[in-house]
Design a protein around this motif. Structure first.
Motif, PDB file in Angstrom:
ATOM      1  N   GLY A 539       0.805  -1.217   0.000  1.00 49.01           N
ATOM      2  CA  GLY A 539       0.000   0.000   0.000  1.00 49.01           C
ATOM      3  C   GLY A 539       0.838   1.267   0.000  1.00 49.01           C
ATOM      4  N   SER A 540       1.960   1.242   0.738  1.00 49.95           N
ATOM      5  CA  SER A 540       2.817   2.435   0.814  1.00 49.95           C
ATOM      6  C   SER A 540       3.426   2.790  -0.532  1.00 49.95           C
ATOM      7  CB  SER A 540       3.947   2.201   1.837  1.00 49.95           C
ATOM      8  OG  SER A 540       3.429   2.010   3.128  1.00 49.95           O
ATOM      9  N   SER A 541       3.684   1.792  -1.359  1.00 47.58           N
ATOM     10  CA  SER A 541       4.309   2.053  -2.662  1.00 47.58           C
ATOM     11  C   SER A 541       3.302   2.200  -3.787  1.00 47.58           C
ATOM     12  CB  SER A 541       5.290   0.916  -3.001  1.00 47.58           C
ATOM     13  OG  SER A 541       6.384   0.924  -2.102  1.00 47.58           O
ATOM     14  N   SER A 542       2.012   2.121  -3.479  1.00 46.30           N
ATOM     15  CA  SER A 542       0.971   2.256  -4.505  1.00 46.30           C
ATOM     16  C   SER A 542       0.487   3.700  -4.549  1.00 46.30           C
ATOM     17  CB  SER A 542      -0.180   1.291  -4.210  1.00 46.30           C
ATOM     18  OG  SER A 542       0.276  -0.040  -4.228  1.00 46.30           O
ATOM     19  N   THR A 543       1.354   4.570  -5.021  1.00 47.08           N
ATOM     20  CA  THR A 543       1.053   6.012  -5.044  1.00 47.08           C
ATOM     21  C   THR A 543       0.748   6.427  -6.481  1.00 47.08           C
ATOM     22  OG1 THR A 543       3.426   6.458  -5.242  1.00 47.08           O
ATOM     23  CG2 THR A 543       2.508   6.485  -3.051  1.00 47.08           C
ATOM     24  N   TYR A 544      -0.433   6.072  -6.942  1.00 49.22           N
ATOM     25  CA  TYR A 544      -0.762   6.270  -8.349  1.00 49.22           C
ATOM     26  C   TYR A 544      -1.811   7.356  -8.610  1.00 49.22           C
ATOM     27  CZ  TYR A 544       1.285   1.588  -8.260  1.00 49.22           C
ATOM     28  OH  TYR A 544       2.121   0.520  -8.028  1.00 49.22           O
ATOM     29  N   LEU A 545      -2.443   7.880  -7.563  1.00 40.88           N
ATOM     30  CA  LEU A 545      -3.569   8.783  -7.783  1.00 40.88           C
ATOM     31  C   LEU A 545      -3.178  10.252  -7.889  1.00 40.88           C
ATOM     32  CD1 LEU A 545      -6.285   7.250  -5.420  1.00 40.88           C
ATOM     33  CD2 LEU A 545      -5.861   6.788  -7.834  1.00 40.88           C
ATOM     34  N   THR A 546      -1.994  10.613  -7.404  1.00 41.38           N
ATOM     35  CA  THR A 546      -1.584  12.022  -7.412  1.00 41.38           C
ATOM     36  C   THR A 546      -0.114  12.138  -7.812  1.00 41.38           C
ATOM     37  OG1 THR A 546      -0.776  12.114  -5.126  1.00 41.38           O
ATOM     38  CG2 THR A 546      -3.143  12.434  -5.464  1.00 41.38           C
ATOM     39  N   PRO A 547       0.293  13.317  -8.270  1.00 44.12           N
ATOM     40  CA  PRO A 547       1.716  13.522  -8.562  1.00 44.12           C
ATOM     41  C   PRO A 547       2.552  13.794  -7.326  1.00 44.12           C
ATOM     42  CG  PRO A 547       0.471  15.494  -9.097  1.00 44.12           C
ATOM     43  CD  PRO A 547      -0.531  14.457  -8.689  1.00 44.12           C
ATOM     44  N   ILE A 548       1.914  14.106  -6.197  1.00 43.87           N
ATOM     45  CA  ILE A 548       2.670  14.526  -5.018  1.00 43.87           C
ATOM     46  C   ILE A 548       3.045  13.368  -4.099  1.00 43.87           C
ATOM     47  CG2 ILE A 548       1.670  16.836  -5.034  1.00 43.87           C
ATOM     48  CD1 ILE A 548      -0.189  15.954  -2.781  1.00 43.87           C
ATOM     49  N   GLY A 549       2.466  12.184  -4.330  1.00 46.64           N
ATOM     50  CA  GLY A 549       2.730  11.071  -3.437  1.00 46.64           C
ATOM     51  C   GLY A 549       4.117  10.490  -3.588  1.00 46.64           C
ATOM     52  N   HIS A 550       4.687  10.597  -4.782  1.00 46.47           N
ATOM     53  CA  HIS A 550       6.024  10.040  -5.013  1.00 46.47           C
ATOM     54  C   HIS A 550       6.787  10.923  -5.979  1.00 46.47           C
ATOM     55  CE1 HIS A 550       9.256   7.230  -6.054  1.00 46.47           C
ATOM     56  NE2 HIS A 550       8.967   6.627  -4.923  1.00 46.47           N
ATOM     57  N   GLN A 551       8.100  10.976  -5.783  1.00 50.48           N
ATOM     58  CA  GLN A 551       8.953  11.831  -6.610  1.00 50.48           C
ATOM     59  C   GLN A 551       8.931  11.422  -8.077  1.00 50.48           C
ATOM     60  OE1 GLN A 551      12.332  10.931  -4.163  1.00 50.48           O
ATOM     61  NE2 GLN A 551      12.398  12.991  -3.313  1.00 50.48           N
ATOM     62  N   SER A 552       8.766  10.129  -8.358  1.00 49.33           N
ATOM     63  CA  SER A 552       8.718   9.676  -9.756  1.00 49.33           C
ATOM     64  C   SER A 552       7.542  10.312 -10.484  1.00 49.33           C
ATOM     65  CB  SER A 552       8.609   8.149  -9.823  1.00 49.33           C
ATOM     66  OG  SER A 552       9.794   7.532  -9.387  1.00 49.33           O
ATOM     67  N   ASN A 553       6.384  10.344  -9.825  1.00 49.61           N
ATOM     68  CA  ASN A 553       5.202  10.951 -10.447  1.00 49.61           C
ATOM     69  C   ASN A 553       5.408  12.439 -10.695  1.00 49.61           C
ATOM     70  OD1 ASN A 553       4.036   8.450 -10.232  1.00 49.61           O
ATOM     71  ND2 ASN A 553       2.665   8.987  -8.551  1.00 49.61           N
ATOM     72  N   LEU A 554       6.055  13.101  -9.769  1.00 48.85           N
ATOM     73  CA  LEU A 554       6.302  14.534  -9.899  1.00 48.85           C
ATOM     74  C   LEU A 554       7.304  14.816 -11.015  1.00 48.85           C
ATOM     75  CD1 LEU A 554       5.236  17.019  -8.406  1.00 48.85           C
ATOM     76  CD2 LEU A 554       7.235  16.911  -6.927  1.00 48.85           C
ATOM     77  N   LEU A 555       8.266  13.915 -11.178  1.00 48.73           N
ATOM     78  CA  LEU A 555       9.327  14.108 -12.162  1.00 48.73           C
ATOM     79  C   LEU A 555       8.804  14.074 -13.598  1.00 48.73           C
ATOM     80  CD1 LEU A 555      12.394  14.522 -12.286  1.00 48.73           C
ATOM     81  CD2 LEU A 555      12.656  12.043 -12.361  1.00 48.73           C
ATOM     82  N   VAL A 556       7.769  13.273 -13.871  1.00 51.09           N
ATOM     83  CA  VAL A 556       7.249  13.171 -15.248  1.00 51.09           C
ATOM     84  C   VAL A 556       6.141  14.180 -15.521  1.00 51.09           C
ATOM     85  CG1 VAL A 556       7.836  10.725 -15.395  1.00 51.09           C
ATOM     86  CG2 VAL A 556       5.538  11.387 -14.663  1.00 51.09           C
ATOM     87  N   MET A 557       5.704  14.891 -14.506  1.00 49.86           N
ATOM     88  CA  MET A 557       4.562  15.797 -14.684  1.00 49.86           C
ATOM     89  C   MET A 557       4.866  16.876 -15.714  1.00 49.86           C
ATOM     90  SD  MET A 557       2.371  17.752 -11.737  1.00 49.86           S
ATOM     91  CE  MET A 557       0.704  18.304 -12.040  1.00 49.86           C
ATOM     92  N   GLY A 558       6.045  17.491 -15.632  1.00 51.07           N
ATOM     93  CA  GLY A 558       6.413  18.548 -16.572  1.00 51.07           C
ATOM     94  C   GLY A 558       6.658  18.037 -17.980  1.00 51.07           C
ATOM     95  N   PRO A 559       7.607  17.079 -18.159  1.00 50.00           N
ATOM     96  CA  PRO A 559       7.874  16.568 -19.508  1.00 50.00           C
ATOM     97  C   PRO A 559       6.651  15.942 -20.169  1.00 50.00           C
ATOM     98  CG  PRO A 559       9.620  15.924 -18.002  1.00 50.00           C
ATOM     99  CD  PRO A 559       8.538  16.538 -17.166  1.00 50.00           C
TER     100      PRO A 559
END
Length: 592
Positions: A539-559
């Protein structure tokens, strides 16, 4: 409810509010929570900073360093390059890139694996003339899925293993996460590659060139330094300072010779023609103050802003970059790092006005110009990752099997119990440093200190939650279901709560706070704690709903040009799929 329980729950509620609010960085929120816990007496002052020596914190730091070394070795990048040349159907491409990302992430830091595959995915998207938005979120999610497979794949797994060691005397081994994690990763990657990418935005042209994205030519003007100008004899950097760093000198022509990206310390002469990139307000300010002549718009595109000596690179601001929250005006990019900022893109939209005054964010894409030999060091120092092409490399050392060999040795030592994981991986770092495979400066730069501080600060808080009985108070509603609810429902509820928390706060922090609750539920039911700890790990690593839950999600938001709501398109069905696969697998592998 006792006073101590009330105090620790109030502190945790405040920390959660701080994580969600996002105005204060997560590591500072964690430190404030720790100080509050010490102030009210639920954490003894002498143990306040014991978290910095916790095995989980040490292991996470070592894995971050080793991930950096693996990226720099060029071995995995070689495989990624071959994948980047592949042709085929979109589903096959997304599936192949996502699978390789997940495989890398099983043994590397999530963000490190993503950073490795980011330019490959962009190149595949551009070659196929498809939107990057169809490629980048899939590899971000794949990096999270791959981290589920091993102990070292993601910080939550390391934390959960340490919690088990503290309570049961034996940690989870390196591959104890594999039966559940591998099943979830395989199903998740198959879903992403065959179906998931189709749910993402398709409204942007993935073949768009750099100059089209940033409209370079619209903001480049030719200025002449006339005789008698106050700028004669002064340096390039002084002209840029006059515009408060809202102006970049991209080229200078002197007696018929054109110099691209001239040195910040080159002195102007009368008759020089200067090509500058600036908005209207900054240009008017400089022309008036320096008594310059506007010749007209310069016929400049990305192709003639680069040469054998000078290059252009698109780079994304990575988590932990020194640019986060700062403006380029305060950074003095040209003087300190020998690069010109030509454009900023945020969530796929270019920012063209007053570039020097724009507070930068993780995920922003920058267009930078500079000498090719200096760009790699500048990007590393700034904490940026190159995107387009991969012509600019962050490390010149390629193809060194020593790094992979040392890493494999550490994995074997940890797998067979010959050394504690923290000792094995710190030992690997020491061997690489002594053999010259990684520089001492790189060791400290590759550690994500905000994550380390977050973990070190929250571990005593998490221990206080359990010691005061606060975890029992939180677990009470789930325990109330115990008599009437089946085991799978209890695990599912625990995992859903953990998933939702990880979407709004750091996943490592989620693991620290939810692990004691999982243990309390197991104790209340008289059940094996392992399935509950595994549920928290997944559950802790299932951060798929927002860009702020994990750095990977935030990193692809711009590109990728994503909006906040785009993450639900792929994230919600993936969350449901993870839940449907993980719960029965946990009960099968780790019966109650």
């Amino acid at each position: 409810m006792t006073l101590d329980q009330s105090l620790i729950l109030v502190i945790l509620a405040g920390a959660l509010a701080g994580f969600i609010w996002g105005r204060i960085r997560f590591d500072l929120v964690a430190v404030l929570a720790l100080l509050a816990a010490v102030a009210v007496g639920v954490v003894p002052g002498g143990q306040a900073f014991a978290g910095f020596g916790h095995p989980a914190v040490v292991t996470v730091a070592a894995i971050l360093i080793l991930s950096h070394a693996l990226r720099g070795s060029g071995l995995i990048e070689s495989a990624a390059r071959q994948l980047g040349r592949m042709a085929g159907q979109p589903s096959r491409q997304v599936l192949a890139i996502a699978a390789l990302t997940a495989l890398c992430s099983a043994f590397m830091n999530n963000v490190g694996a993503l950073a490795l595959m980011l330019p490959v995915a962009l190149k595949v998207a551009a070659d196929a003339k498809r939107a990057p938005s169809q490629m980048l979120m899939p590899i971000s999610f794949a990096s999270l899925l791959g981290g589920l497979i091993t102990l070292i794949g993601t910080p939550p797994n390391i934390i959960i293993a340490s919690v088990r060691e503290e309570h049961l005397g034996q940690p989870f081994a390196l591959f104890d996460f594999a039966p559940v994690g591998l099943a979830v990763a395989i199903v998740g990657v198959l879903f992403i590659g065959l179906v998931g990418w189709r749910l993402l935005p398709q409204d942007r042209d993935g073949s768009e060139e750099i100059e089209a994205q940033f409209d370079i030519g619209d903001y480049i003007v030719e200025l002449k330094i006339p005789e008698g100008s106050p700028m004669v004899g002064h340096r390039v950097t002084e002209l840029e300072e006059l515009a408060q760093d809202d102006l970049s000198v991209v080229a200078l022509e002197r007696r018929g010779d054109r110099m691209l990206a001239p040195s910040a310390y080159l002195r102007f002469q009368s008759g020089d023609i200067v090509m500058v990139e600036a908005d209207t307000k900054a240009l008017e300010q400089v022309v008036q103050a320096a008594e310059l002549e506007i010749i007209g718009g310069a016929d400049m595109t990305a192709s003639n802003l680069r040469s054998k000596r000078v290059g252009l690179v698109e780079a994304v601001i990575a988590p932990g970059s020194r640019l986060e929250g700062r403006t380029t005006q305060t950074m003095s990019l040209h003087t300190r790092f020998a690069v010109n900022l030509l454009g900023i893109s945020r969530q796929g939209q270019p920012i063209v006005e007053r570039l020097g005054h724009v507070p930068l964010k993780t995920g922003d894409v920058l267009l930078l110009q500079g000498e090719r030999v200096a760009l790699p060091d500048a990007l590393t120092a700034l904490g940026c990752l190159p995107l387009a092409g991969r012509d600019i490399k962050l490390d010149g050392r390629a193809g060194k099997p020593v790094v992979l060999g040392v890493f494999a040795a550490a994995v074997l030592l940890a797998t067979f119990g010959l050394a504690h994981p923290a000792v094995a991986f710190v030992g690997a770092v020491a061997v690489l440093a002594l053999s010259g495979q990684i520089r001492l400066r790189e060791i400290y730069e590759s550690i994500e200190w905000p994550v380390i501080v977050l973990l070190a600060a929250l571990i005593p808080v998490g221990q206080a939650l359990e010691a005061t009985g606060g975890s029992a108070v939180i677990a009470a509603p789930i325990l109330a279901l115990g008599a009437a609810a089946p085991a799978w429902l209890l695990l599912g509820v625990l995992m859903i709560v953990t998933m939702l928390l990880s979407d709004v706060m750091n996943n490592a922090a989620t693991a620290v706070l939810m692990a004691p609750i999982g243990l309390t539920i197991a104790a209340g039911l008289g059940a094996n704690p392992d399935p509950f700890l595994m549920a928290v790990a997944v559950g802790s690593s299932s951060t798929y709903l927002t860009p702020i839950g994990h750095q990977s999600n935030l990193l692809v938001m711009g590109p990728g040009g994503y909006r906040f709501a785009d993450y639900w398109r792929l994230g919600l069905p993936l969350d449901i799929l993870v839940l449907l696969v993980a719960v029965p697998m946990i009960l099968w592998v780790w019966p109650m």
